[in-house]
Design a protein around this motif. Sequence first.
Motif, PDB file in Angstrom:
ATOM      1  N   ILE A   6       0.839  -1.195   0.000  1.00 12.04           N
ATOM      2  CA  ILE A   6       0.000   0.000   0.000  1.00 12.04           C
ATOM      3  C   ILE A   6       0.875   1.245   0.000  1.00 12.04           C
ATOM      4  O   ILE A   6       1.815   1.351   0.771  1.00 12.04           O
ATOM      5  CB  ILE A   6      -0.953   0.000   1.212  1.00 12.04           C
ATOM      6  N   GLN A  15      -4.379   0.776  -8.821  1.00 13.61           N
ATOM      7  CA  GLN A  15      -5.617   1.477  -8.470  1.00 13.61           C
ATOM      8  C   GLN A  15      -6.092   2.380  -9.616  1.00 13.61           C
ATOM      9  O   GLN A  15      -7.302   2.514  -9.853  1.00 13.61           O
ATOM     10  CB  GLN A  15      -5.435   2.287  -7.184  1.00 13.61           C
ATOM     11  N   LYS A 117     -13.007   5.353  -0.679  1.00 15.95           N
ATOM     12  CA  LYS A 117     -13.358   4.459   0.427  1.00 15.95           C
ATOM     13  C   LYS A 117     -14.208   3.296  -0.081  1.00 15.95           C
ATOM     14  O   LYS A 117     -13.972   2.136   0.270  1.00 15.95           O
ATOM     15  CB  LYS A 117     -14.098   5.239   1.514  1.00 15.95           C
ATOM     16  N   LYS A 118     -15.182   3.600  -0.918  1.00 12.60           N
ATOM     17  CA  LYS A 118     -16.064   2.578  -1.478  1.00 12.60           C
ATOM     18  C   LYS A 118     -15.282   1.540  -2.289  1.00 12.60           C
ATOM     19  O   LYS A 118     -15.578   0.353  -2.254  1.00 12.60           O
ATOM     20  CB  LYS A 118     -17.119   3.249  -2.357  1.00 12.60           C
ATOM     21  N   ASN A 120     -12.109   0.868  -1.858  1.00 12.78           N
ATOM     22  CA  ASN A 120     -10.995   0.375  -1.055  1.00 12.78           C
ATOM     23  C   ASN A 120      -9.636   0.829  -1.604  1.00 12.78           C
ATOM     24  O   ASN A 120      -8.691   0.048  -1.710  1.00 12.78           O
ATOM     25  CB  ASN A 120     -11.054  -1.154  -0.926  1.00 12.78           C
ATOM     26  N   ILE A 121      -9.567   2.107  -1.935  1.00  7.22           N
ATOM     27  CA  ILE A 121      -8.326   2.713  -2.419  1.00  7.22           C
ATOM     28  C   ILE A 121      -7.724   3.528  -1.280  1.00  7.22           C
ATOM     29  O   ILE A 121      -8.365   4.443  -0.753  1.00  7.22           O
ATOM     30  CB  ILE A 121      -8.573   3.607  -3.649  1.00  7.22           C
ATOM     31  N   PHE A 122      -6.503   3.193  -0.898  1.00  7.13           N
ATOM     32  CA  PHE A 122      -5.825   3.908   0.173  1.00  7.13           C
ATOM     33  C   PHE A 122      -5.535   5.342  -0.262  1.00  7.13           C
ATOM     34  O   PHE A 122      -5.045   5.585  -1.365  1.00  7.13           O
ATOM     35  CB  PHE A 122      -4.511   3.209   0.536  1.00  7.13           C
TER      36      PHE A 122
END
Length: 144
Positions: A6, A15, A117-118, A120-122
């Motif tokens: 990450i 991403q 957030k939806k 799941n991207i840091f």
Amino acid sequence: MGRLKIGSNEYYEFQYKKLIKYCKKYNWKVTEKYNITDFVSLDLNHIFINKRRSAKNKVYCLLHEIGHILVARGTYYDYVYQHRFCEKKIKKKNSFENIITLDEEFAAWRKALILAKKMNIFIDRDDFERIKMKCLMTYITECD
């Protein structure tokens, strides 16, 4: 492919590709070009991203441009946005348009965080906020 660390460049490249797939799912085309300011054309269903950006910045900027789509569809912004943003740069604006523009920019950045957030991207909040403020300041200086 192994687990991506990450925050690494490879992570953000992955991403970015995921976001492009998201756009394709909704019939939005993403094009990278040199020497441009990132923007979205609602009329053409097309997002343009500066090719010179780092992978992380491309992710943040693509999230932001998608945020414009999420904000603009079916709202008052849709009317204002489509009449001002063919090339993203605006001729002389009145105070009302300046406020609407700035309000829409803030809303698009908020939508970007919600989408990240939806999906799941840091998000490195310090970097994200730095980029956001740099972009917002271009609109604030236009208001002078």
